[in-house]
Write an enzyme that holds these catalytic residues in place. Structure first.
Site, PDB file in Angstrom:
ATOM      1  N   ASP A 140     102.358  84.847  46.295  1.00  0.00           N
ATOM      2  CA  ASP A 140     103.054  84.651  45.041  1.00  0.00           C
ATOM      3  C   ASP A 140     104.387  83.948  45.375  1.00  0.00           C
ATOM      4  O   ASP A 140     104.797  83.935  46.539  1.00  0.00           O
ATOM      5  CB  ASP A 140     103.279  86.047  44.441  1.00  0.00           C
ATOM      6  CG  ASP A 140     104.339  86.064  43.394  1.00  0.00           C
ATOM      7  OD1 ASP A 140     104.207  85.287  42.440  1.00  0.00           O
ATOM      8  OD2 ASP A 140     105.323  86.822  43.534  1.00  0.00           O
ATOM      9  N   ASP A 191     107.985  83.714  43.160  1.00  0.00           N
ATOM     10  CA  ASP A 191     109.207  84.473  42.851  1.00  0.00           C
ATOM     11  C   ASP A 191     109.105  85.916  43.335  1.00  0.00           C
ATOM     12  O   ASP A 191     108.100  86.581  43.099  1.00  0.00           O
ATOM     13  CB  ASP A 191     109.452  84.510  41.331  1.00  0.00           C
ATOM     14  CG  ASP A 191     109.812  83.147  40.770  1.00  0.00           C
ATOM     15  OD1 ASP A 191     109.083  82.187  41.048  1.00  0.00           O
ATOM     16  OD2 ASP A 191     110.820  83.055  40.051  1.00  0.00           O
ATOM     17  N   ASP A 237     114.028  86.039  42.718  1.00  0.00           N
ATOM     18  CA  ASP A 237     113.571  85.665  41.382  1.00  0.00           C
ATOM     19  C   ASP A 237     114.309  84.429  40.863  1.00  0.00           C
ATOM     20  O   ASP A 237     115.547  84.393  40.847  1.00  0.00           O
ATOM     21  CB  ASP A 237     113.796  86.849  40.430  1.00  0.00           C
ATOM     22  CG  ASP A 237     112.915  86.750  39.200  1.00  0.00           C
ATOM     23  OD1 ASP A 237     111.959  85.957  39.216  1.00  0.00           O
ATOM     24  OD2 ASP A 237     113.192  87.466  38.217  1.00  0.00           O
ATOM     25  N   THR A 267     101.274  80.660  42.273  1.00  0.00           N
ATOM     26  CA  THR A 267     102.444  81.053  41.469  1.00  0.00           C
ATOM     27  C   THR A 267     102.184  80.838  39.982  1.00  0.00           C
ATOM     28  O   THR A 267     101.362  79.998  39.613  1.00  0.00           O
ATOM     29  CB  THR A 267     103.687  80.235  41.918  1.00  0.00           C
ATOM     30  OG1 THR A 267     104.744  80.421  40.996  1.00  0.00           O
ATOM     31  CG2 THR A 267     103.388  78.740  42.008  1.00  0.00           C
ATOM     32  N   ASP A 279     111.926  87.023  31.808  1.00  0.00           N
ATOM     33  CA  ASP A 279     111.194  86.215  30.824  1.00  0.00           C
ATOM     34  C   ASP A 279     109.813  86.837  30.648  1.00  0.00           C
ATOM     35  O   ASP A 279     109.412  87.694  31.428  1.00  0.00           O
ATOM     36  CB  ASP A 279     111.077  84.745  31.283  1.00  0.00           C
ATOM     37  CG  ASP A 279     110.577  84.596  32.710  1.00  0.00           C
ATOM     38  OD1 ASP A 279     109.649  85.317  33.096  1.00  0.00           O
ATOM     39  OD2 ASP A 279     111.111  83.740  33.444  1.00  0.00           O
ATOM     40  N   LYS A 317      95.597  85.176  38.318  1.00  0.00           N
ATOM     41  CA  LYS A 317      95.620  84.950  39.767  1.00  0.00           C
ATOM     42  C   LYS A 317      94.286  85.246  40.441  1.00  0.00           C
ATOM     43  O   LYS A 317      94.074  84.793  41.568  1.00  0.00           O
ATOM     44  CB  LYS A 317      96.771  85.716  40.416  1.00  0.00           C
ATOM     45  CG  LYS A 317      98.117  85.113  40.039  1.00  0.00           C
ATOM     46  CD  LYS A 317      99.233  85.452  40.987  1.00  0.00           C
ATOM     47  CE  LYS A 317     100.536  84.866  40.433  1.00  0.00           C
ATOM     48  NZ  LYS A 317     101.694  85.075  41.298  1.00  0.00           N
ATOM     49  N   ASP A 363     104.368  90.694  44.400  1.00  0.00           N
ATOM     50  CA  ASP A 363     105.276  91.795  44.018  1.00  0.00           C
ATOM     51  C   ASP A 363     104.869  92.459  42.716  1.00  0.00           C
ATOM     52  O   ASP A 363     105.443  93.470  42.341  1.00  0.00           O
ATOM     53  CB  ASP A 363     106.715  91.263  43.868  1.00  0.00           C
ATOM     54  CG  ASP A 363     106.842  90.283  42.707  1.00  0.00           C
ATOM     55  OD1 ASP A 363     106.200  89.219  42.766  1.00  0.00           O
ATOM     56  OD2 ASP A 363     107.544  90.598  41.735  1.00  0.00           O
TER      57      ASP A 363
HETATM   58  P1  IMP Z   1     105.613  83.841  40.308  1.00  0.00           P
HETATM   59  O1  IMP Z   1     106.320  85.126  40.649  1.00  0.00           O
HETATM   60  O2  IMP Z   1     105.645  82.848  41.422  1.00  0.00           O
HETATM   61  O3  IMP Z   1     104.231  84.068  39.786  1.00  0.00           O
HETATM   62  O4  IMP Z   1     106.493  83.087  39.161  1.00  0.00           O
HETATM   63  C1  IMP Z   1     106.770  83.670  37.911  1.00  0.00           C
HETATM   64  C2  IMP Z   1     107.919  82.965  37.230  1.00  0.00           C
HETATM   65  O5  IMP Z   1     107.703  81.553  37.107  1.00  0.00           O
HETATM   66  C3  IMP Z   1     108.099  83.426  35.812  1.00  0.00           C
HETATM   67  O6  IMP Z   1     108.816  84.613  35.731  1.00  0.00           O
HETATM   68  C4  IMP Z   1     108.849  82.260  35.160  1.00  0.00           C
HETATM   69  O7  IMP Z   1     110.241  82.447  35.308  1.00  0.00           O
HETATM   70  C5  IMP Z   1     108.452  81.051  35.979  1.00  0.00           C
HETATM   71  N1  IMP Z   1     107.623  80.085  35.230  1.00  0.00           N
HETATM   72  C6  IMP Z   1     107.873  78.777  35.117  1.00  0.00           C
HETATM   73  N2  IMP Z   1     106.900  78.156  34.428  1.00  0.00           N
HETATM   74  C7  IMP Z   1     106.013  79.087  34.090  1.00  0.00           C
HETATM   75  C8  IMP Z   1     104.765  79.047  33.386  1.00  0.00           C
HETATM   76  O8  IMP Z   1     104.292  77.989  32.929  1.00  0.00           O
HETATM   77  N3  IMP Z   1     104.115  80.214  33.258  1.00  0.00           N
HETATM   78  C9  IMP Z   1     104.607  81.356  33.764  1.00  0.00           C
HETATM   79  N4  IMP Z   1     105.735  81.454  34.436  1.00  0.00           N
HETATM   80  C10 IMP Z   1     106.452  80.310  34.599  1.00  0.00           C
HETATM   81 MG    MG Z   2     106.393  87.242  41.699  1.00  0.00          MG
END
Ligand code: IMP
Ligand code: MG
Length: 419
Positions: A153, A155, A161, A189, A341, A349, A373
């Site tokens: 993943d 963030d 984050d 992601t 958000d 996923k 996470d």
């Molecule tokens: P991950 O933890 O890598 O899955 O990323 C999640 C974060 O990506 C979300 O909390 C958003 O802040 C950001 N994000 C940016 N674009 C998108 C989208 O199109 N869908 C969902 N999350 C997005």
């Molecule tokens: Mg994450």
């Protein structure tokens, strides 16, 4: 009683992990019986070392028993009778296990680092058990032979984050180490962008390091980015602008994903958008709505933050409305709380990881590890990866580094044994 029951069980289950809570309950018994809190002021109760060795033995025995129950569940899975397993009766939420979990050995390993059985006031915790489960998973993967694919993943797992993977991130040499050993890498992601530039901005530290490394060309190609959960695939390419080459969807999607029509995508996003707007109005949220090609979400108005309660309420309401809709039955989606958000993405996923496995030539779930996470059952987007492969649940990027160090250490031990 009714109210308490509803609050504890009906409404909070999404904030608990049943397997971890159950193991925590089992370990609480020897803790209560054998820990010696009074030894702090009454030394005659024996030494801390004595107490610790008894507690260690008891905890280890229990984890051995849980390991056996998981083996029994796996035997039931193979026979197609997993609903009859004792573990399913005890922990109804357990899903598929792709490998056994070496819980006894993992406990011994972690107890030597965390001194869990030396504690007199704090019982084995959620985090202790989460970390033991991660180690048990890694031990099992390493013993069964080379790990073929690790998906991460973004963030909170690779970087904080909302931040980016900058050149000073300690994860970089560890990912390069995996690639050097022939392990493929997928960054799966939620961040959904159609242009490579946006992913380069988020991941440039790693991409530049691969570019300037001495990895042979065929190993450099073993990294892809899967954005929007399972929507956009970019593969690493030394000579592409931003070091990433877009791969058209028709070249990599799974057969089942071909039935996801554009009409359904629009219809699902419309329902999600209406649900999010309803929450914004109901809770008077200072929010900005973002609609993309395959996602819709809310982010705080400039300078603002949402509270945990606002995020959870919004994600649970939106998820329920989508589950009850016709299109929500036909099309997989993922509604999740991103920390500050809430987003609804098309796909999830599990499809992202399955697509990575297919892209790299058909890697099995038992040879794949997804590190993330967000593993709570509702409002969390890594949870669905459990359907596709083994998983490790980390709490921050430092834990991701520790997990990869453990993997390398256990792998080196294993190599020495087999030589
Ligand atoms: P991950 O933890 O890598 O899955 O990323 C999640 C974060 O990506 C979300 O909390 C958003 O802040 C950001 N994000 C940016 N674009 C998108 C989208 O199109 N869908 C969902 N999350 C997005
Ligand atoms: Mg994450």
């Amino acid at each position: 009683m009714t109210t308490r029951y509803r609050v504890e069980y009906a409404l909070k289950t999404h904030r608990r992990d049943q397997l971890i809570e159950w193991i925590k309950g089992l370990l609480a018994v020897p803790f209560v019986l054998h820990s010696q809190p009074t030894a702090v002021f009454e030394p005659r109760h024996g030494s801390t070392e004595e107490m610790a060795s008894i507690a260690h033995r008891r905890y280890a025995e229990i984890l051995r028993d849980v390991e056996e129950l998981i083996n029994d569940h796996i035997a039931h899975q193979r026979a197609g009778t997993e609903n009859h397993s004792k573990l399913r009766l005890l922990v109804p939420a357990v899903s598929k296990f792709f490998t056994p979990l070496l819980l006894h050995d993992a406990f011994v390993y972690q107890d030597a680092r965390r001194f869990i059985s030396h504690r007199r006031f704090v019982a084995p915790s959620f985090n202790d058990i989460r970390i033991i489960l991660n180690t048990a998973q890694v031990m099992s993967l390493v013993r069964a032979g080379p790990l073929q694919l690790v998906t991460f993943d973004g963030d909170v797992t690779l970087y904080d984050d909302g931040q980016s993977l900058t050149p000073d991130n300690p994860i970089i040499p560890r990912i390069l180490g995996l690639m050097r050993n022939g392990t493929s890498i997928g960054i799966v992601t939620a961040a959904g962008y159609t242009e490579s530039r946006r992913y380069y901005e988020r991941l440039y530290g790693l991409l530049d390091a691969i570019h300037s490394s001495d990895l042979p060309a065929h190993l450099k190609q073993n990294i892809i980015v899967l954005g929007g959960e399972s929507s956009y695939l970019f593969k690493y390419s030394d000579d592409a602008p931003n070091l990433l080459k877009f791969v058209p969807r028709k070249e990599w999607i799974l057969e089942e994903m071909q039935s996801w029509t554009e009409e359904d995508v629009t219809a699902l996003l419309n329902v999600a958008e209406a649900a999010l707007k309803e929450c914004v109005n109901n809770l008077r949220l200072p929010a900005q709505l973002i609609r993309k090609e395959r996602a819709v979400g809310i982010i705080p108005a400039p300078g603002g933050r949402f509270t945990r309660e606002q995020l959870e309420e919004t994600v649970l309401v939106t998820q329920k409305i989508l589950e009850m809709s016709d299109v929500g039955q036909r099309l997989p989606f993922c509604a999740f709380n991103g920390g500050n958000d809430v987003f609804v993405d098309i796909g999830d996923k599990s499809w992202g990881v399955l697509s990575c496995q297919r892209f790299f030539g058909g890697i099995d779930g038992s040879k794949t590890l997804h590190v993330g996470d967000q593993f709570l059952s509702a409002g969390a987007n890594d949870f669905k990866a459990r359907l596709a492969c083994t998983t490790a649940w980390i709490a921050n990027p430092t834990e991701t580094c520790q997990l990869l160090d453990e993997t390398a250490e256990l792998d080196a031990l294993q190599q020495r044994k087999t030589v």
